[in-house]
Structures are given as structure tokens and as C-alpha cells.
Enzyme design. Structure first.
Site, short mmCIF file in Angstrom:
data_model
loop_
_atom_site.label_atom_id
_atom_site.label_comp_id
_atom_site.label_asym_id
_atom_site.label_seq_id
_atom_site.Cartn_x
_atom_site.Cartn_y
_atom_site.Cartn_z
N ASP A 155 14.72 76.12 77.71
CA ASP A 155 14.88 77.49 78.08
C ASP A 155 14.39 77.68 79.43
OD1 ASP A 155 15.90 80.21 78.43
OD2 ASP A 155 16.26 79.65 76.05
N ASP A 212 20.00 83.21 70.83
CA ASP A 212 19.80 82.19 72.37
C ASP A 212 19.03 81.48 71.74
OD1 ASP A 212 20.48 81.11 74.66
OD2 ASP A 212 19.17 83.46 75.43
N ALA A 213 19.61 80.38 71.33
CA ALA A 213 18.66 79.48 70.81
C ALA A 213 19.16 77.70 71.21
CB ALA A 213 19.43 79.83 69.05
N LYS A 214 20.35 78.12 72.55
CA LYS A 214 19.93 76.92 72.86
C LYS A 214 20.23 75.16 72.29
CE LYS A 214 19.12 79.28 77.08
NZ LYS A 214 18.84 80.75 77.16
N ARG A 215 20.37 75.49 70.72
CA ARG A 215 20.44 73.99 70.11
C ARG A 215 21.44 73.15 70.62
NH1 ARG A 215 16.24 76.95 69.06
NH2 ARG A 215 15.62 77.51 67.29
#
Lengths: 269, 269
Positions: free
Chosen positions: B99, A94-97
Site C-alpha cells: 500500500d 481497503d485491504a489490497k488483497r
């Protein structure tokens, strides 16, 4: 791992639970702080106690990066432990890159090749060329942020773009990208009223649904409106499971919470 | 570092150049691969050769994460080297994070407290509560993606939301967040025609402008339309500077390229 293997695991375990490994050293049982690697010790205990109840684990990168090299080592040990001992489990970075093409390619390499995650979460703001480098990997999965579970989701994601909400525009546009049919999407459980409409656009896609538990989402509604013929759901719980107890019984307590969720999930399968 | 200190440095060096440290082991001089830490050896040489010509350095996190723990160590050594030897230089963690609140707080800790960067780039898609944890740090800077320099910028950023482009909505909305007046914004140099309008919304803010050089932006136009009374610009060049030569003279060649840009910048000051 393919999506059909994931569906198979869901049917086998009667669970579409994903456990978020958001490890905060101030919240884990304090006796673990004496361990050489408290984060990994915590994760290992949680994983061993819950692996029969969950089909996926999702370490949130921020919680590891906040500890620098030690955090990075703990992350590496955690993903290796999962891949070695429970290869049937789906893993999510879960990095949301998301960055320009050559940079996203570097992130894809980091998460898919080096760390060997099955999937990674990606932000859509920079568009097609920021996401396609992730999609280029076969049997790896790109989970695109569409409608998130936080309050800030209403700032931009639900704004009207050409007569529809931005998150719908994101879903419709991304479907058309190269290998876009393989995308999964983050859809917050706190917004179940949107699920029916989302399923009209992407009936077949897997949805990663955070926000059940600590953030107040409703499992029953998510299943009612979000499930498809391949199940198509991964429901994430993080704090509600992993911090069920702060004492020596933390792993057992986590398993109890996970079992409650699994039992509820089984009733919808 | 405060923005007025940054402006002071710009006036002193007659430069608003930011050098992107996007270190790719396949592109650096091959003799460096024999070093114990080739990435840091490369960065150190580039920094020492160009520090009088640049006011900021911007390591792109993907290029470090792609090398796992070694990459993370190289990043740590690079930021420490900058802070110890050139504390007057502004440092940017090009991470494009974002996030839910507690998670963004962890990222802010990682970049501002542990790694001691002056600033970090952040993605806006998740809205207010994903950005405010970064803004809570005094004299640290949050650089929000608004209009990026890649082709995918047209997928969503330039879409009409309530009669204006999404990136304008992002700028206008984010200004109102807590400490939002301290935000800086990423505005791609490949889209200079938008700069005049952006300056109407945020006349005082610093803009980080990538896309000069490798991505084809025009320095003259950026200055004409983007500069304000405090300069208000950081122009980034990465590959055009750091890969000016692949031979033993790489640092000297980088300095030559940086000097060309600095001289051009000086003519606009």
C-alpha cells in the site's frame, strides 16, 4: 448494496465523498486514549458527525492490523456500527488483497461474509484467478487497483505493455473476467490526465479516487474527466478530514472539512 | 534471523522445506473441532511433528482472517509458539500486502514488531514506496511477489515490458530500492523454465518457491536451476503435507510427507 443504490445516495446527499478511516493512535485526540476502545470511539464520533456528508467509509486495514486483536475488534465494531445505524452507506475494506484462488476465496469470505463490507480493494498482480473469487459475490463489489496515487505508481503501472500502459492492460483484461463488468477501479487523483483515456475503456464503472487532499489531487479535474451519467466517482479523503483537528473539537472539525468537500462536489452535480 | 543463519539451518537439517500453515477447518481432523482453539491445536501438532524436517513455516493470513478474532488469536499463538520453542525456524507471514508508504509502514509494524515474524510476502504493483517501509527493518525479510504459481500469473507477470517480462522488470527494479539487495522473491515452481534466467539477475537472493505438490511443480528442476552457493531456496508445501491424513494420525502423516520431501531435498544438497 447495488451501484444504482449508490448513485441514488450520491444524488440524495449531493456528495460522492468517501471518508478514509485510517486511524493512527498518535494522531487522534489524546483524551480518547482513556476510552476502552479509542479507535472505535474515534470512528464513531467521526461517522456520527459526517454521515450526512459522505456516501462511503473506507477503513484501511493496515491501521487496524497494526493493533492486533484490539485493532481487529475496533474494525468489527466500526463496520457493525455502520451497518446497523447507516445501512445506506457504502463500506469499503481497503485491504489490497490478492492471492491464489482458494486463498482469495478465504479473503472474500472474511470481508464480505464475516465483516459484511460492501466492497474490498484488490491488487491485480496475480491475475484472473486471484480476483474472480471476490467477483463471485452478488451485490458485493471488488475494487481493483489500476493506477494508484503514490510515487511508486510509475515503477510498473505506467510502464508500456504491448503498446499501452500496464494499468490500461489491467483494466482491459479484468473487464473480461467472470462478472468483470461489476468491477470498480482505484484511480489516483494525482493523475487526472489519465482519466479521459480511462473513461474510454470503462465508461460505466465506478472509480474510487484517493489522493484528493493530503496527496495533492484536484477535485475539479477529477469531476471534469471522470464523472459519468451515474456519477461513477467516489472521492476519498482520509487525513484531511479525520485529522482536521487534534483537539476536543475533532469531530466538528472533521464535519467542517467534509462539508467543504461536499459543497464543492455538489457544485459539480 | 539473518540469511546466513537460514543457510546454516538448511545445511544442518539437510532441508529447505517450508510448510504452509493454510488451516481450513473443513479439512482438519474433525476431532480437533472440540478443542478450544482448533486452528492452534492443529498447527501445534503439525509443527511439533515436522519441526526437525522443515526450516520455515508460512501461515497464510487469509485462512486466519477468515475466522475473525479467533483466527487472529490462533495466528498470534502459532507465531508465539514457534518463536518460543523453535527460535531457529524462519517464519513467513504470507500476507501479500502492499500500500502507500505510511500504510505499508503500518503493515510492517504489524508483522515484524507485533507478531514478530521474520518475513512477510509483499505485492509489487504499487512500486518502490509501497515496499521500502518493509525493507527498513534490519534482519527482517521482505519476500516480493515476482512470478507466482497460479494460472493468473500469465495475465500480467509474463507480459512484455520494454522487451522483457514484467516479473523480470519487477526483480531488476526492486533490486535498486533502498536495502533492495535484501529482498527475497516468490517464484512459482510451476515455472521452472524461468529459473535460469532469474538466477542471472539475482544470483544471491533467496527464492520462496510455492507450487511443489498440490500445484504440480517439480522439485528436481527447481533445485537444478534455482539453487545457489548458499542454497538460496525455500520450497513450500502446504496442503500436500498438512492434509496428508484427515484422521487421528494427521500429524504423523504430515511428518511422513515432510520427510519424503526432506529426503529428496537432502539428495540435492
Amino acid at each position: 448494496m447495488t451501484t444504482s443504490q449508490l448513485t441514488e445516495q450520491i444524488r440524495l446527499k449531493k456528495s460522492f465523498l468517501c471518508i478514509g478511516l485510517d486511524v493512527d493512535l498518535t494522531k487522534i485526540p489524546q483524551h480518547l486514549l482513556k476510552e476502552e476502545d479509542p479507535i472505535f470511539a474515534f470512528n464513531k464520533a467521526i461517522i456520527d458527525a459526517t454521515q450526512h456528508l459522505a456516501v462511503a467509509y473506507k477503513p484501511n486495514l493496515a491501521f487496524y492490523e497494526a493493533h492486533g486483536i484490539k485493532g481487529f475488534q475496533a474494525l468489527g465494531k466500526t463496520i457493525d456500527y455502520l451497518n446497523e445505524n447507516y445501512p445506506e452507506i457504502f463500506t469499503i475494506a481497503d485491504a489490497k488483497r490478492g492471492d491464489i484462488g482458494n486463498t482469495s476465496g478465504m479473503y472474500a469470505k472474511a470481508f464480505f461474509e464475516d465483516l459484511k463490507f460492501d466492497s474490498v480493494t484488490v491488487a491485480p498482480y496475480m491475475g484472473k484467478d486471484s480476483v474472480e473469487p471476490f467477483l463471485a459475490y452478488e451485490n458485493k463489489h471488488t475494487i481493483l487497483l489500476a493506477l494508484t496515487s503514490n510515487a511508486g505508481a510509475y515503477d510498473f503501472q505506467t510502464q508500456q505493455v504491448e503498446g499501452e500502459e500496464l494499468y490500461k492492460k489491467v483494466i482491459k483484461t479484468s473487464k473480461e473476467w467472470k462478472n468483470g463488468q461489476n468491477l470498480m477501479y482505484v484511480i489516483g487523483a494525482t493523475k487526472t490526465e489519465f482519466l479521459q483515456e480511462i473513461r474510454k475503456i470503462i465508461p460505466e464503472s465506478f472509480l474510487l479516487v484517493p489522493g484528493v487532499g493530503a496527496q495533492g489531487g484536484n477535485l475539479k479535474e477529477v469531476c471534469e474527466f471522470g464523472m459519468n451519467r451515474n456519477i461513477g466517482l467516489l472521492i476519498n479523503a482520509s487525513r484531511a478530514v479525520i485529522y482536521a483537528s487534534h483537539g476536543a473539537d475533532f469531530a466538528e472539525a472533521a464535519a467542517n472539512e467534509a462539508e467543504k468537500l461536499q459543497q464543492e462536489m455538489a457544485s459539480f452535480l
